[in-house]
Scaffold this motif. Sequence first.
Motif, PDB file in Angstrom:
ATOM      1  N   HIS A 163       1.083  -1.208   0.197  1.00 13.62           N
ATOM      2  CA  HIS A 163      -0.163   0.096   0.162  1.00 13.62           C
ATOM      3  C   HIS A 163       1.044   1.160   0.188  1.00 13.62           C
ATOM      4  CE1 HIS A 163      -3.577   2.036   0.319  1.00 13.62           C
ATOM      5  NE2 HIS A 163      -3.604   2.734   1.745  1.00 13.62           N
ATOM      6  N   ARG A 166       6.238  -0.982  -7.958  1.00 10.38           N
ATOM      7  CA  ARG A 166       4.537  -0.845  -6.637  1.00 10.38           C
ATOM      8  C   ARG A 166       4.118  -1.900  -7.476  1.00 10.38           C
ATOM      9  NH1 ARG A 166       0.671   2.759  -3.667  1.00 10.38           N
ATOM     10  NH2 ARG A 166       0.020   3.483  -5.914  1.00 10.38           N
ATOM     11  N   ARG A 207       3.488  -6.144  -6.604  1.00 11.44           N
ATOM     12  CA  ARG A 207       1.451  -6.458  -6.506  1.00 11.44           C
ATOM     13  C   ARG A 207       1.419  -7.565  -7.069  1.00 11.44           C
ATOM     14  NH1 ARG A 207      -1.855  -1.083  -5.548  1.00 11.44           N
ATOM     15  NH2 ARG A 207      -1.778  -0.774  -3.728  1.00 11.44           N
ATOM     16  N   MET A 217       0.707 -11.476  -6.104  1.00 13.08           N
ATOM     17  CA  MET A 217      -0.857 -11.969  -6.438  1.00 13.08           C
ATOM     18  C   MET A 217      -0.744 -13.160  -7.631  1.00 13.08           C
ATOM     19  SD  MET A 217      -3.359  -9.296  -6.901  1.00 13.08           S
ATOM     20  CE  MET A 217      -3.410  -7.299  -6.922  1.00 13.08           C
ATOM     21  N   LEU A 222      -5.412  -5.406   0.351  1.00 10.49           N
ATOM     22  CA  LEU A 222      -5.172  -3.473  -0.380  1.00 10.49           C
ATOM     23  C   LEU A 222      -6.757  -3.213  -0.585  1.00 10.49           C
ATOM     24  CD1 LEU A 222      -2.590  -4.983  -3.049  1.00 10.49           C
ATOM     25  CD2 LEU A 222      -3.215  -3.023  -1.165  1.00 10.49           C
ATOM     26  N   LEU A 251      -7.880  -1.398   2.606  1.00 13.76           N
ATOM     27  CA  LEU A 251      -6.327  -0.353   3.271  1.00 13.76           C
ATOM     28  C   LEU A 251      -6.972   0.658   2.031  1.00 13.76           C
ATOM     29  CD1 LEU A 251      -3.324  -1.600   3.376  1.00 13.76           C
ATOM     30  CD2 LEU A 251      -4.887  -0.762   5.171  1.00 13.76           C
ATOM     31  N   SER A 252      -7.478   0.498   0.570  1.00 10.98           N
ATOM     32  CA  SER A 252      -8.068   1.766  -0.351  1.00 10.98           C
ATOM     33  C   SER A 252      -8.545   2.487  -0.429  1.00 10.98           C
ATOM     34  CB  SER A 252      -7.758   1.548  -1.706  1.00 10.98           C
ATOM     35  OG  SER A 252      -9.614   0.351  -1.878  1.00 10.98           O
ATOM     36  N   VAL A 291      -9.743   4.033   2.949  1.00  3.55           N
ATOM     37  CA  VAL A 291      -9.143   4.577   4.403  1.00  3.55           C
ATOM     38  C   VAL A 291      -8.645   5.984   3.197  1.00  3.55           C
ATOM     39  CG1 VAL A 291      -6.954   4.841   5.590  1.00  3.55           C
ATOM     40  CG2 VAL A 291      -8.166   2.631   5.899  1.00  3.55           C
ATOM     41  N   PRO A 299     -13.250   0.954  -6.624  1.00  4.46           N
ATOM     42  CA  PRO A 299     -12.356  -0.157  -6.452  1.00  4.46           C
ATOM     43  C   PRO A 299     -12.847  -2.098  -5.806  1.00  4.46           C
ATOM     44  CG  PRO A 299     -11.939   1.584  -5.401  1.00  4.46           C
ATOM     45  CD  PRO A 299     -13.372   1.273  -5.898  1.00  4.46           C
ATOM     46  N   GLN A 358      -4.766  -3.886 -10.779  1.00  2.00           N
ATOM     47  CA  GLN A 358      -3.745  -4.105  -9.301  1.00  2.00           C
ATOM     48  C   GLN A 358      -4.456  -2.284  -9.098  1.00  2.00           C
ATOM     49  OE1 GLN A 358      -0.490  -2.328  -8.706  1.00  2.00           O
ATOM     50  NE2 GLN A 358      -0.084  -2.244 -10.775  1.00  2.00           N
ATOM     51  N   LEU A 404      -6.590  -1.301  -7.476  1.00  2.00           N
ATOM     52  CA  LEU A 404      -6.240  -0.831  -6.109  1.00  2.00           C
ATOM     53  C   LEU A 404      -5.928   0.394  -5.443  1.00  2.00           C
ATOM     54  CD1 LEU A 404      -5.437  -4.389  -6.158  1.00  2.00           C
ATOM     55  CD2 LEU A 404      -7.903  -3.171  -5.581  1.00  2.00           C
ATOM     56  N   VAL A 405      -5.531   1.335  -5.679  1.00  8.91           N
ATOM     57  CA  VAL A 405      -4.619   1.999  -5.118  1.00  8.91           C
ATOM     58  C   VAL A 405      -5.141   3.130  -5.055  1.00  8.91           C
ATOM     59  CG1 VAL A 405      -3.651   3.857  -5.961  1.00  8.91           C
ATOM     60  CG2 VAL A 405      -3.031   2.076  -7.329  1.00  8.91           C
ATOM     61  N   LYS A 406      -4.770   3.989  -3.432  1.00  4.39           N
ATOM     62  CA  LYS A 406      -5.009   4.086  -2.198  1.00  4.39           C
ATOM     63  C   LYS A 406      -5.697   5.306  -3.013  1.00  4.39           C
ATOM     64  CE  LYS A 406      -2.851   7.180   0.674  1.00  4.39           C
ATOM     65  NZ  LYS A 406      -2.036   7.352   1.361  1.00  4.39           N
ATOM     66  N   GLY A 407      -7.040   5.808  -2.666  1.00  2.00           N
ATOM     67  CA  GLY A 407      -6.814   7.349  -2.784  1.00  2.00           C
ATOM     68  C   GLY A 407      -7.702   7.755  -4.201  1.00  2.00           C
ATOM     69  N   LEU A 466     -10.644   9.016  -2.751  1.00  2.00           N
ATOM     70  CA  LEU A 466     -10.362  10.191  -2.532  1.00  2.00           C
ATOM     71  C   LEU A 466     -10.967  11.513  -3.251  1.00  2.00           C
ATOM     72  CD1 LEU A 466      -9.037  10.795   0.699  1.00  2.00           C
ATOM     73  CD2 LEU A 466      -6.975  10.673  -0.836  1.00  2.00           C
TER      74      LEU A 466
END
Lengths: 295, 409, 285
Positions: free
Chosen positions: A96, A102, A106, A110, A179, A182-183, A185, C202, C272, C275-278, C281
């Motif tokens: 993350h 990255r 990932r 997987m 993941l 977490l995404s 958050v 996501p 993938q 899946l990136v954060k934000g 957001l």
Amino acid sequence: MARTASGRPLTPWLLIVPSLALALFIIGYPLYNIVFQSLHEVSRFGLIKDFCGLDNFRKVMADPVFMASLWRTLWWTLGVVGGTVLVSVPVALILHQDFYGRGVARTIVMLPWSVSLTMTAIVWRWAFNDEYGMVNVTLQRLGVISSPIHWLATSNWAFPVEILVGVLVSVPFTVTIFLGGLSSVPGDIYEAARMDGATAWQQFRKLTLPLLRPFINMAIVLNVIYVFNSFPIIWVMTQGGPSNSTHILVTYLYERGFRLGKPGEAAAISLVMLTMLFCFTLLYLRIQPKEGEGS
Amino acid sequence: MQVRLTQRLTRAAIALTAIGLTGITAQAETVRVTVAYYSDKTGPYFQQMADAYEKANPGDSIKIEVVNWDTLLQKLQTDISGGTNADLAIIGTRWLLDFVKDDMAEPLDGYMNPAFKNRFIGAFLAPGQISGKTYGLPIAASARGLYYNKEMLTKAGFPNGPKTWDDVIAASKKIKASGSYGFGLQGKEIETDVYWYYGLWTNGGEVVGKNGKAAFNSPAGIKAATLYKSMIDQGLTQPGVTNYSREDVQNLFKQGRVGMMITAPFLIGQIKKEAPNLKYGIAPVPKGTTSATYAVTDSMVMFKNSKVKKTAWKFLDFLFTKDPRVAFTSGEGFLPTTKEEAAAPAFNDPDIKAFVNLLPTARFAPTVTGWEDTAKAVSDAMQAIYLGKAKPADALKVAAEQADKALGQ
Amino acid sequence: MMRIDRSKLRRSIICWLVLLPLVVVVLFPFAVMFLTAVKPSEEVFVYPARWLPTTYRWANFTDMWEATKFGVALKNSLYVSISSTILAIAVSIPAAYAMARFPFQGKGLYRQFLLVTQMLSPILLVIGLFRLAAMIHWGEGNLVDKHISVIVAYGAFNIAFAVWMMSSYFATIPKDLEESAWLEGCGRARAVWKVFLPLAVPAMTVTAIFTFINAWNEFAVVYTLIRSDANKTLTVQITDLVAGRYTVEWHQVMAATLLATLPVSVLFAWLQRYLVKGLALGAVK
């Protein structure tokens, strides 16, 4: 609050109906079929004979291999699921992070998921071959061992090896769930926390973990179900042997039903397994604090 | 070569139809056949037979489904319980009794005339007969012999292979001294029990007694188990036997890393293909007090609920004529089950003959329910003994109790 | 403008170092597969065993392609996996929304029921499924050997995960976004479509990956329900190369397995990023 016109109690049910109908349709008959078989004498070729009450259950319970397999199943499930969660949380946290490569990392993590379980088990069985297996070859080349280890010849090695393979194949699924969690958050929470002087560990304990909780719960419950029922790894690598020392319930069930030709007993075992899982999930969900909506 | 075979097959099939047509002209029908996968030749072989048959019998069609052995029982189970079973199927002869008990097998005597019956080598037809009726025709048969590495055994002083278990031990000691493994011992998966029966039978023991009870827990049994265990302990076998299936031991043999092993004729073909330079010989299973070996057949059965029995039989009849049999048996590396094929030049091979010569002393798995449970109990016992987890006498006693439970039904 | 961010570089090195053991273990079987796949068949069992082949026999791949009817099987696998994924997601989104947004009677019961659908050991379930398929009339026969039966079964088995995953995620999407849309005069359904679903991408991606992979790798159901070569999927064709055979062409098996993982790996590499954060957001502001 503003439960407007669409907030009628009927709405949620309407939303649920399609999935409920589909699942009921597919699961209903097979479930009935298993219950029916477990209460009847069933021939090797699947013909239903006389009603026999709980005879199938009694026969199974009387077999010492069944009890041994039952305990081993608990260890197997605990080992694989526990190992998986312990590996997956840090891995998901790392993946993350924002770092070079990255996407590649990932994808690599997987990868085991892209191979069917049966094939993974076949490849590992082969890699653990005494004479030709790459595990022994590599270890010998590196000078770690001087003569080949007979990995699958005794349960002392075979069972732990199988658990490790089990962990490896469960990690991708679990990491992906984390993941996804977490995404959800929002990043500004962390910024706020950092400004308040929270350490990384505190951020993890106070922010990440609680937000991940529903996802961890889901991962544990689903993994327990899958691992408990997981057949290919042990069957392909050792077939429950040597001398029944790596049997778990599902391999034992398969052997009874399709090798020794006792489908009725296999159905009984299946129901015992179902009951165990059901009790587990009820208990687990009961113990967990209720996840409030939109906490 | 392929073309010629097809032509001959077609001719055979035409001749056959001529016989068939003298009866009632059959309507166009589809016969479904479930066959077990023996090698990559099995599917093409049966497809070729189906084509040849269809050509000679316009209108009829034969549908072949090839299923792996590993999942054959499971597939039959699903098919039968779903009511979608084929018309003909290959099954392990050891399942035949259950098959008959479930009233699913069509007795074939009504279709067979004496000439048809006479096509078979008697010993191979017998396992498919239950209480006087024939339910299964022997589609595949094999026996077991001892393969030995000529180079190693010559060096060890047994150029024609060992005759007795004492020879095996003596030779193994010499082979071990030169850095290879002496006797390849199978310790897991299918036929782990059989590998021990060689020792049991040749020492005068029996698996199942005349009273239908387990008889392997005998002095002969203990002797055989002790023999194997002592070979393991002296390092005369490959190490880690419980991680070696039959295939694994065969691989060792093909690599020239083990001096002797006991297995079926199909290894000949594998050696020819994968290790053509390996010099090997085939000898009888080593003697203890007597000679013995294991023979096994697979049966072709007809389902009682088939709606196209006449056509199905016609196809069966065709399969058991000379040319189709020769093509099948030589392709797969089995033993001939009919007299005509046995006389064919393809089987005038010393290796195959070595196996055929073993037949008089061969034991077949008895047709009893619970044979597979017995096999499982014995395999477990052997693994416990090989691993040193149990003493031979104790392990055999437990196995006999388990086997009796299964046999006593 | 190629300025390397030094703190990011340091972070990258640490991340990769920590991941290294896992990466090695993950890649190990792939190395085994690849190196076996390119070995000439006579080199598969040599002693002492070697990692590298003496010559790279790429023809193994073409041989395997023929032997496994790879092209047909690949098409079938894609068809079955994609269809069942669409089915599972389509029925699960409304259910997940209901679970996340409405308190209602029987919610716990529904959740338990879904879990039960996951709990039966699949090996025994298939016999029931087969009987079911054999009982239902379809076209000129029944549902045995029809892709639709496999698709529906996969769809059903994935509902539990899909609903749970998506509802957990949906619950984290702030309600006020939708509510403000209502205030702006949007109907509830429109608000879901315009505001809610885009935020849920996501979760849907993760769920779709999961469902797709499950279908792609599933063996027991498809092996039981599908009979003819023309309809078989990759897992069946490949496992058929191995199970219960006297001799196994290991180089072909490994070549087939490796090739079968490719589409999925590409899928991973592509998805993938979702899946990136934000991702969520941006909309939250």
